[in-house]
Structures are given as structure tokens and as C-alpha cells.
Design a protein around this motif. Structure first.
Motif, short mmCIF file in Angstrom:
data_model
loop_
_atom_site.label_atom_id
_atom_site.label_comp_id
_atom_site.label_asym_id
_atom_site.label_seq_id
_atom_site.Cartn_x
_atom_site.Cartn_y
_atom_site.Cartn_z
N SER A 101 0.84 -1.11 -0.07
CA SER A 101 0.00 -0.11 -0.03
C SER A 101 0.79 1.35 -0.06
CB SER A 101 -1.04 -0.06 1.05
OG SER A 101 -0.29 -0.10 2.29
N ARG A 103 3.58 3.62 -1.91
CA ARG A 103 4.20 3.88 -3.23
C ARG A 103 5.56 4.25 -3.06
NH1 ARG A 103 4.60 8.82 -5.39
NH2 ARG A 103 3.11 9.87 -4.15
N SER A 220 0.14 4.29 -1.81
CA SER A 220 -0.73 3.98 -3.07
C SER A 220 -2.17 3.52 -2.80
CB SER A 220 0.10 2.97 -3.80
OG SER A 220 0.24 1.83 -2.91
N SER A 221 -2.37 3.42 -1.77
CA SER A 221 -3.84 2.99 -1.26
C SER A 221 -4.57 3.73 -0.12
CB SER A 221 -4.03 1.59 -1.38
OG SER A 221 -3.50 0.89 -0.06
N SER A 223 -5.25 2.40 2.63
CA SER A 223 -4.95 1.56 3.89
C SER A 223 -3.45 1.73 4.03
CB SER A 223 -5.35 0.14 3.52
OG SER A 223 -4.30 -0.42 2.55
#
Length: 822
Positions: A101, A103, A220-221, A223
Motif C-alpha cells: 500500500s 508507493r 498507493s492506497s 490503507s
């Protein structure tokens, strides 16, 4: 019906209620302004700058935690903030970056870098690899790659008048060096200076091998934050904390947590003190107003109005006046709170990027509190006037009773007892943090007792002054009789004047007492020949030691640690030949045993020789020491004295505050010559060099409690104006019986002089009684109250001038308008 009477009275006696309106307006403004500080401390947040572009930041835990055993198997965890930054392992960045999650990650190291003419606080060096945390981009030039290359943020470059290609000498903890500006960013920092080095050079200058001050996480998410928290829980090891949102600003500026605590404390203490002062002033103002209306109230009672009805009428008047004054005053208090916030920013009490929170709640609370205070003051003041029987009312109005009610006597006795207890308690309090609130509360309680027991005190003062007043055949003679006959009126004037003098003396002389005692300890304890400073890198200590004739160079660095949750001030010194430069007044043990892992402690803090003490250093690192000496000069040299090395390795700014130099035949010029290559560092005054930081707390006291003195000064003018205005018929009667205008003015002058004399004696008595107990406690009986004569004269003359102005202007109006008509 009585509300209609109240409104009619307000319409026809506007001048009579002006004094109450002014007192309530000022009270509402002061409480509203203090409430704004309190709200800012509770709800305010610090905006991130360096971490603004990183949604998630991982740092060390900025708190010390302590589990308190509350008995019966119950425990409670408490936490207190540390003063500097806690670091985390650099290897943690790789594990976080491997999460699905996440990046990207970016690490940061930081260390102090001082630029010529730049800020001495919040000027930090970093590695260029941390630029993504801020979202920095280059406006000109390129990234640093060599050890002598730097990039500046746009605001720092503009303030320092530097651009790409400029060379400048910078100071770090290891020494001074010349660097070349190879880039300037598009963005700038408002609350700090950013100097970016090549990554390897930054890690070397930071001096924390294998550690970083922060890890920025770019998700990137959604979470990512939760995933990082789970990783940290599973990894164990050193405590790391995930920061998001406003928490990023708090960890970027560690003093923000302390600033919030200070704002909450100052807002609550000043607001509470203001409210107590306001009650004293407002009760006195309403009491004087009701005294002026004795005949009017008597007529109402004589025509069958009940005491309850009259009290309802007076309460209705107070509600109307309080509502108007409360709303306007509360609104005026909002910009006052903003100005106070700006002043505390300029004093470095709170960070510049900790904005004031403007909320309607302080204004609403101030208006409500003022409304209740005015209504309560009016009802309390009216109780005696409305308690007499209707058939006695007119006689009561013409012959005001010399005695005060039993309830008032009991309350006065309780206030006196409380004041005595607080005054005695001051002798057992040895820290400024605990002593100062008690000191001011003791003064307020003494003044409250005076307000309650004022008429007998005023009558006694008038009796003492009666004989010298009668030496003046007309003005003084009339004044003596007036003072004796109108003790209630005299008390209403004396009370705010006494409060003004007592508060002003307490504010001024608590600071001078501590300053003089501290300076005396420094003067006796600093036995060095010369002092070098400020912000001294380690290379300067080596250069000073190399000067011919120098025998000892003691490096001195000040910091704070926690003993459990208790904050202790620390003086970190190089222990070698310490007795050459410092005499701490050792009372037990041997200061020659001071080394890493040992400590010397100030007397009275509960430490004993041989005791093992677990401390938490400024960055949260644990440090256990053995107490090897106790010393008497803790006011000047801190609660604890530790070896320099362990403390310097765990502070954000490991630049020494000063160097103490001792030698044979070393001259000031010779030492200054060795420092010519270090701009901004020089040979300082031996004692003043160590006391520069003492003034901030004094200035805070002057700003905050000075507002109360200003409020009381307004109350003095207000009360005097009301007192003089009431007496127009009396002045007219005197003029009709042959008294000249000059004789009436001289009578008022003598009355004012007597009021000032009584208030000065009472105010100074209260102040010096409390201050003596304060000095005995804070200095442990080693120093008396310090009273600069100039400041004392300013207080006394200022009080007299206020009284003179408050008498002269209303007297001219009263004699001009009513001096010839009875």
C-alpha cells in the motif's frame, strides 16, 4: 412592574449606570480575550511545513509514559511531552517501503545550521533526499552533491540575501565552514529556515548513525496508514508512531505541545484571575451605585414596595446593563485575544504557525459570565439597602449605618483565613511554576477580605489621618469629617486602589526577586575568568583551549529531562577541573566525582547521595545516573548537573550555550583574537551571559497580568468618577453656605490624598507580606524581596496620579454643573 421601574430608572439615571457599564464591559473584554487563548490551546493545531506533502509521517514517540498505581489493582497511564525530537531506526524505512500500500518513502535527518543574520531558532539542516516531504522543487540551480554545496528554501534565501552562486559561512555543532549555494527552491518556509546538504554530508553533520528523525510515507492506497501501524506493532523494538493530518505539524514542531499546554494554562489562570478581579470591582461599583440611590430606594420602601420587589428592580437594571456591556465587551475581547496571541508569538512562547482559533464560545461565555456577575453583584449590594423596614427606610437613607452585616463579617473572616493559609503555604513552595499562581491568589484573597471588611478598615484609616487633616483649617477640616462620616464611600475608593498597588507590586517584584537571587548565585558560582558564547560549536572549545595560558575550558549546555513525569532543568558540563570555573555551593558529596553516569542535584528536590535515578533525556532516551553531590545554587545552575557528552548527544541543538574559561594571564583580547574566524561568537559578560533566557517568563507575566492591572486602573478611575459625581448636591450646599470653589476642590484634594495614603499602606502591606513569603520559599530563605526603588516609586506615584485624574476631571464637571444650585 418592577422591570418597568428598572427600565425607567435606566433612562433617567444613565450617568449613574455608566460606571457599572464600564466595569462590566472591561470584565467581559478581558475574559473573552483570555478565553480565546484557552480555546486556541484546546482546539488549535500547528500547520506542517516540511511534512506538508507527505500524507503519512513516521517518527519517534514524543511522550514519556508512566503507569501510576492507584491501589486495589487499578492503574492509570500518564504521559508528558519531551522537549526534543525522538529518532527512529533508518532501516525501518525499507520495511515500510516494501508494503504493497506504499508507493514511496523519504527519510529525513536534521541538525542546527546557523546562517549569518539568520534566525537563531528553527534554523535546520537536512539532506536533499527529504525534499519530497515538503514538495520542494528547484526554482533555480541544481541539487547539492558535494560536501560544501547547499540548497536554500526561497524564504530563507530572500531573508539572507543569498542566491545561486553565493558563498556563506554556516555554523553547525561541529564547527563553522564555508558553503556554496547551488540551488534555491520555489517554495519557502514561514516558521523555519531550511538548508539542504548532500545526503551523506547531512548524515555526518546530524551525528545519529543509523537513525533518522522522520520517515515520510507516500501511499498507493487508502490503507497505507493502517498497514504501517500494523507493521510497527509486529516489528516491536523502539517505539515509532504514525502521524497523519494535524499530528504532522505537532511532531514537526515539538514545542507545539508545550505551547498548547502553556496557552491552556495561561488562558485558564488569567481568565480565572480576571473573573475574580472583575467580581471585586463590579461588586464595589454596584455597591457605590446603590449607596448613591439610598433616598430613591427609601422612597420606594416607604410607599409599600417590598424588599423583594426592590431587589428585583435592581436585579433587572443589572441584567439590562450587564447584557449590553457583556455583548459589547465580549466582542471587543476577540481582537484582544488575537493581539495577545501575536504578542506570545513574538516572545517565542508559541510557534508562529500555531494560528489563533477565533470561536464564538469565548465571547458567549464571557457575556454570560459578565451578565451573571453583574446581576449577582447588584443583588448582593442591594441586600443591605432593602432589608430595613418601610417605616425606617427614610431614616436609614439619611443616616447610613456605620456597621456591616454579620454575613459580610463572616465572609471577610473566611477570606482573611484563606489569605493567611496561602501566604504561609508560599514558604513551602520552591518552584516558580507552583509559587506564582499561589502568590497572586493570595493577593486576591487579601484584597477580597479588604473589600468585605472595607468600611471598618477605612474608618480606622480616616481616624488616624483625621488629626493631620484638621491642620488645614477649611479643606482638610471638611475632608476629615467627610471621611469619617462616609466610610462606605471611602472603602469603595480604597479597595480598587489597594488592588492596583498590590497587584502591580506583586507582578513587578516577583520577577525582580527571582532575578536578583539568581544573579547573586551566578555571581558567586561562576568563578571563570572569561565566558565565550553564544551557540558555540565544539571546534571553538578546542580553539579556546589552545590559547596560551588557558588552563580549563568548561562547555555548558542547558536542556531539560524528565524524572518520571517531573520536568527538571539540566546543566550539562564537561567535568574536567570543574571547580576551576564553577562553584555550585556543594552541601554534600563530591562534585569531583561527576562523570558520565553520575549527577549532581540541587538541594530540596528530594535527591540523596548514592541514589540511582532513571531519567529520560530530551529526545526520549533513557539515562540512569547516580547522585554524587548536592548543591545550594540550583536557581542559577539548574535542578541537575550532568556530564556534557550524554546530554549533547540527545538534544536537537548540541551547540553549547557558553564556554567558561579559566587560566593564568589570559586576556580578553587574546581570547577574542582566537575567535575572529567565528562570526557571532565573542567574549561575553561573565554573569549576564548566562541569564539571557530568564526574561521570557518575566515578559509573559508582564503581558498577561499587566492586563489585570490595566483593568483595575480603569476601575479606579471609574469608581472615583462615580464617587465625585454623586456629591453634586453636597458641593452646591457648601457653595451656598459660603465655601468657595477653591475650598471645595482643596477638600476633595485632601480626601483623595487620604484615600491614596490608606490604599498605599494597605496595598504595600499586602504585597510585601505575600512577597516575603514568596521569597522565603522560592529562594529557600537565601534572599529577601528585591524592590527596585524606581519601580516602587512608579507604582505609588502612578496610583496617586490615577486618583488625582479620577478626582480632578469629575470635580470640575460637578462644580461647574452643580456647584451653584442646591
Amino acid at each position: 412592574m418592577m422591570l418597568g421601574f428598572a427600565l425607567a430608572t435606566l433612562r433617567h439615571r444613565r450617568a449613574g449606570f455608566a460606571g457599572a457599564f464600564v466595569a462590566l464591559f472591561c470584565a467581559a473584554a478581558l475574559v473573552s480575550g483570555c478565553g480565546t487563548l484557552l480555546t486556541t490551546g484546546i482546539l488549535g493545531s500547528v500547520e506542517p511545513e516540511r511534512y506538508a506533502a507527505a500524507p503519512v509521517v513516521v517518527t519517534g514517540d514524543q511522550n514519556v509514559h508512566h503507569v501510576e498505581d492507584r491501589g486495589e489493582g487499578r492503574t492509570r497511564e500518564k504521559a508528558k511531552p519531551i522537549t526534543d525530537r525522538a529518532w527512529v531506526p533508518a532501516a525501518l524505512a525499507g520495511r515500510i517501503g516494501a508494503l504493497p500500500s506504499v508507493r514511496a518513502v523519504a527519510t529525513e535527518v536534521m541538525f542546527p545550521v546557523l546562517l549569518p543574520g539568520g534566525p537563531t531558532r528553527n534554523s535546520w539542516g537536512h539532506g536533499w533526499e527529504s525534499a519530497p516531504l515538503s514538495g520542494l522543487t528547484l526554482a533555480s540551480g541544481g541539487a547539492p552533491s558535494a560536501a560544501d554545496e547547499v540548497v536554500l528554501d526561497a524564504a530563507t534565501a530572500a531573508r539572507s540575501h543569498l542566491s545561486v552562486g553565493s558563498t556563506v559561512q554556516v555554523r553547525t555543532a561541529t564547527g563553522s565552514s564555508t558553503v556554496r549555494v547551488v540551488g534555491v527552491t520555489t517554495q519557502g518556509f514561514a516558521a523555519q529556515a531550511g538548508v539542504y546538504f548532500a545526503p551523506e554530508q547531512a548524515r555526518r553533520l546530524a551525528g545519529h548513525d543509523g537513525l533518522v528523525s522522520a520517515i515520510g510515507v507516500f501511499p498507493s492506497s487508502a490503507s497505507a496508514a493502517d498497514d504501517v501501524r500494523e507493521l510497527l506493532r509486529a516489528a516491536g523494538g523502539p517505539v515509532a508512531v504514525v502521524r497523519t493530518g494535524d499530528e504532522r505539524g505537532r511532531v514537526e514542531f515539538p514545542d507545539a505541545a508545550n505551547a498548547q499546554v502553556r496557552l491552556i494554562s495561561m488562558g485558564a489562570v488569567l481568565g480565572g484571575t480576571s473573573l475574580i478581579v472583575a467580581l471585586l470591582v463590579v461588586v464595589g461599583t454596584f455597591a457605590l451605585s446603590i449607596q448613591q440611590r439610598q433616598r430613591e430606594i427609601a422612597v420606594l420602601r416607604a410607599v409599600a414596595a417590598t424588599g423583594r420587589q426592590v431587589r428585583k428592580m435592581i436585579g433587572g437594571e443589572a441584567l439590562v446593563v450587564g447584557l449590553a456591556a457583556g455583548i459589547l465587551g465580549a466582542a471587543a475581547g476577540v481582537p484582544l485575544g488575537d493581539r495577545l496571541h501575536d504578542r506570545f508569538v513574538s516572545l517565542d512562547v508559541i510557534p508562529a504557525n500555531f494560528p489563533v482559533v477565533l470561536s464564538p464560545f469565548p465571547a458567549i461565555a464571557a457575556a454570560g459570565a459578565t451578565l451573571l456577575a453583574g446581576w449577582g453583584a447588584a443583588r448582593i449590594s442591594a441586600r443591605r439597602a432593602t432589608a430595613v423596614k418601610p417605616v425606617e427606610a427614610l431614616g436609614e437613607a439619611e443616616s447610613r449605618p456605620p456597621r456591616i452585616g454579620p454575613v459580610r463579617i463572616v465572609l471577610g473572616a473566611v477570606a482573611t483565613a484563606g489569605a493567611v493559609v496561602l501566604t504561609v503555604l508560599l514558604t513551602a513552595l520552591h518552584s516558580d511554576q507552583s509559587s506564582t499562581p499561589v502568590c497572586f491568589n493570595a493577593v486576591l484573597l487579601w484584597c477580597t477580605a479588604l473589600a468585605l471588611l472595607g468600611p471598618p478598615v477605612a474608618r480606622a484609616g480616616a481616624a488616624v489621618l483625621g488629626l493631620p487633616l484638621r491642620a488645614s483649617r477649611v479643606g482638610g477640616y471638611l475632608a476629615a469629617h467627610n471621611l469619617r462620616a462616609a466610610a462606605h464611600r471611602l472603602a469603595s475608593v480604597v479597595t480598587p486602589l489597594t488592588l492596583l498597588i498590590a497587584m502591580a507590586c506583586t507582578i513587578l517584584f516577583t520577577g525582580t526577586t527571582v532575578d536578583r537571587a539568581t544573579s547573586a548565585q551566578r555571581d558567586r558560582g561562576n568563578v571563570a575568568d572569561l565566558v565565550v558564547g553564544p551557540r558555540v560549536p565544539s571546534s571553538v572549545a578546542a580553539a579556546a583551549a589552545a590559547v596560551p595560558g588557558v588552563r580549563t575550558v568548561t562547555r555548558v549546555l542547558h536542556s531539560q529531562v524528565r524524572d518520571g513525569l517531573e520536568k527538571r532543568s539540566v546543566q550539562a558540563v564537561t567535568p574536567e577541573r570543574l571547580s576551576d570555573t564553577l562553584d555550585l555551593g556543594v552541601t554534600a558529596g563530591d562534585l569531583g566525582r561527576l562523570a558520565e553516569g553520575t549527577a549532581a542535584a540541587a538541594d530540596g528536590l528530594g535527591y540523596r547521595i548514592g541514589q540511582r535515578v532513571g531519567l529520560t533525556l530530551a529526545d526520549g532516551a533513557p539515562y540512569e545516573v547516580t547522585v554524587v553531590a548536592l548543591y545550594a545554587r540550583g536557581m542559577a545552575f539548574g535542578d541537575l548537573t550532568l556530564a556534557h557528552g550524554p546530554v549533547a548527544a540527545h538534544v536537537d541543538v548540541p551547540l553549547d550555550d557558553s564556554l567558561l574559561v579559566r587560566g593564568d594571564g589570559v586576556t580578553r583580547d587574546a581570547l577574542a583574537a582566537a575567535l575572529r574566524t567565528e562570526p557571532g561568537i565573542g567574549v561575553l559578560d561573565r554573569v549576564a551571559a548566562q541569564s539571557a533566557g530568564d526574561r521570557t517568563s518575566a515578559q509573559i507575566g508582564y503581558v498577561t497580568l499587566g492586563l489585570i492591572v490595566a483593568f483595575v486602573a480603569i476601575a479606579v478611575l471609574n469608581t472615583l468618577a462615580m464617587s465625585i459625581t454623586e456629591r453634586r448636591h453636597e458641593f452646591a450646599a457648601l457653595r451656598l453656605t459660603g465655601a468657595t470653589g477653591g475650598q471645595v476642590r482643596r477638600m476633595l484634594g485632601w480626601e483623595t490624598a487620604a484615600s491614596v495614603a490608606i490604599a498605599t499602606v494597605l496595598g504595600l502591606g499586602i504585597a510585601f507580606g505575600v512577597l516575603t513569603a514568596y521569597a522565603r520559599g522560592i529562594t529557600r530563605g537565601t534572599a529577601p524581596v528585591a524592590v527596585p526603588v524606581t519601580q516602587l516609586v512608579i507604582v505609588v506615584v502612578g496610583g496617586a496620579a490615577l486618583a488625582a485624574v479620577g478626582t480632578w476631571i469629575p470635580a470640575r464637571v460637578a462644580l461647574g454643573n452643580g456647584g451653584r444650585t442646591a
